[in-house]
Design an enzyme around this catalytic site. Structure first.
Site, PDB file in Angstrom:
ATOM      1  N   LYS A 172      33.730  41.936  30.004  1.00  0.00           N
ATOM      2  CA  LYS A 172      34.746  40.882  29.887  1.00  0.00           C
ATOM      3  C   LYS A 172      34.558  40.112  28.585  1.00  0.00           C
ATOM      4  CE  LYS A 172      35.259  40.505  34.900  1.00  0.00           C
ATOM      5  NZ  LYS A 172      34.962  39.774  36.146  1.00  0.00           N
ATOM      6  N   ASP A 219      40.891  34.023  37.487  1.00  0.00           N
ATOM      7  CA  ASP A 219      40.650  35.088  38.461  1.00  0.00           C
ATOM      8  C   ASP A 219      41.655  35.011  39.615  1.00  0.00           C
ATOM      9  OD1 ASP A 219      38.703  37.033  38.086  1.00  0.00           O
ATOM     10  OD2 ASP A 219      37.038  35.699  38.602  1.00  0.00           O
ATOM     11  N   GLN A 222      31.381  35.012  38.278  1.00  0.00           N
ATOM     12  CA  GLN A 222      31.263  36.399  38.732  1.00  0.00           C
ATOM     13  C   GLN A 222      30.706  36.462  40.149  1.00  0.00           C
ATOM     14  OE1 GLN A 222      32.527  38.925  37.019  1.00  0.00           O
ATOM     15  NE2 GLN A 222      31.890  40.500  38.452  1.00  0.00           N
TER      16      GLN A 222
HETATM   17  N1  GUN Z   1      33.396  40.662  41.451  1.00  0.00           N
HETATM   18  C1  GUN Z   1      34.102  41.788  41.686  1.00  0.00           C
HETATM   19  N2  GUN Z   1      35.340  41.679  41.163  1.00  0.00           N
HETATM   20  C2  GUN Z   1      35.410  40.465  40.596  1.00  0.00           C
HETATM   21  C3  GUN Z   1      36.431  39.765  39.897  1.00  0.00           C
HETATM   22  O1  GUN Z   1      37.548  40.231  39.700  1.00  0.00           O
HETATM   23  N3  GUN Z   1      36.108  38.518  39.462  1.00  0.00           N
HETATM   24  C4  GUN Z   1      34.903  37.969  39.678  1.00  0.00           C
HETATM   25  N4  GUN Z   1      34.701  36.740  39.233  1.00  0.00           N
HETATM   26  N5  GUN Z   1      33.932  38.572  40.322  1.00  0.00           N
HETATM   27  C5  GUN Z   1      34.189  39.820  40.775  1.00  0.00           C
END
Ligand code: GUN
Length: 295
Positions: free
Chosen positions: A53, A120, A97
């Site tokens: 990311k 998100d 995350q």
């Molecule tokens: N863990 C698995 N998928 C995601 C996501 O899309 N965002 C975040 N923050 N954590 C995750």
């Protein structure tokens, strides 16, 4: 052969579009989008995802901040970091995350994120707004899937969409998006899960089958209708001595046999996965430009 829905190429195209917009913003003297990511602990997969990311932010010209916290960080300390970012006018988007260590409440942390920065799309405000069809940050994976369906001109109106898996991150929002009065959308949706009876029979009635239950190669050809569109959200590492890395990636779908029946299918890797980052970047751009919540 079915149409191979190429998420890797589509995500690169979206990133190019975002990078172009960032160049324009620079020329206009506007604010460069800035994404902050909080990573707690040292889970291997989470480190990989967050690393990707941050790298993608650089690729499109965004600013990024990675806050790494020890596995043992207290809930209170983490909430404080979230609040500081909430209050920081330079940061447009914030992601924490997941998964978090067991001693930290995901509910409390998610609820702390300012909806205006929740790129998100995990906060109750954004889930609610998405459900109402209001402007909202939509969770990255479902948003990426909708974008793939749109860019591949896949007809969804009046189709039967079966979603396997009811997670808050994928299955549940996916079912809402596919049922809404929009394009893509207007599907008749069946949301299936671990307690569903006759899941294979139901899956076989799908014109569009979205598989997000997290079980390697769960969907076999006998569960798929001839000509169905198959979207595979799963991603699993399995040992493979013939690979330099020692592993290869597979999805929730038995790719080869299902591809032989499908009209279109996403591969793993290179299907849904790369689209999630493109969606996150897009949401961050929307945040910086005040497109969802008017600034
Ligand atoms: N863990 C698995 N998928 C995601 C996501 O899309 N965002 C975040 N923050 N954590 C995750």
């Amino acid at each position: 052969m079915p149409t191979l829905i190429n998420g890797k190429a589509t995500s690169e195209k979206i990133k190019t579009e975002i990078a172009q917009r960032v160049s324009e913003i620079k020329t206009e003297g506007g604010k460069i989008p800035h994404l902050a990511a909080i990573l707690v602990g040292s889970d291997g997969a989470s480190q990989t995802y967050v690393g990707a990311k941050v790298k993608s932010c650089e690729q499109v010209g965004f600013e990024s901040t990675l806050v790494r916290l020890e596995e043992t960080v207290s809930e209170e300390e983490l909430l404080k970091v979230v609040e500081d970012i909430n209050q920081n006018p330079d940061i447009d988007g914030l992601i924490v995350q997941l998964p978090l260590p067991k001693h930290i409440s995901v509910v409390k942390v998610t609820d702390k994120i300012k909806p205006e920065k929740d790129v998100d799309g995990f906060t109750p405000a954004n889930v609610g707004r998405m459900t109402l069809g209001w402007p909202a940050y939509v969770a990255a994976t479902p948003y990426g899937i909708v974008e793939l369906l749109k860019r591949y001109n896949i007809e969804t109106s009046g189709k039967h969409c079966v979603v396997i898996g009811r997670s808050h991150i994928v299955g549940s929002p996916m079912s809402i998006l596919m049922a809404r009065n929009d394009n893509p959308g207007n599907c008749t949706v069946t949301l299936t899960h671990s307690r569903t009876k006759n899941l294979p029979e139901i899956a076989k009635t799908a014109d569009i089958l979205i598989v997000a239950l997290g079980k390697p190669e769960f969907v076999s050809a006998d569960m798929v209708k001839e000509g169905a569109v198959v979207i595979d959200v799963g991603i699993h590492r399995i040992e493979d001595a013939s690979k330099k890395s020692g592993f290869r990636l597979i999805g929730d779908v038995k790719f080869d046999e299902v591809a032989a029946k499908a009209s279109a299918i996403t591969p793993v890797p290179g299907g849904v996965g790369p689209m999630t980052i493109a969606s996150l970047l897009y949401n961050t751009l929307l945040a910086a430009e005040g497109k969802i919540y008017v600034k």
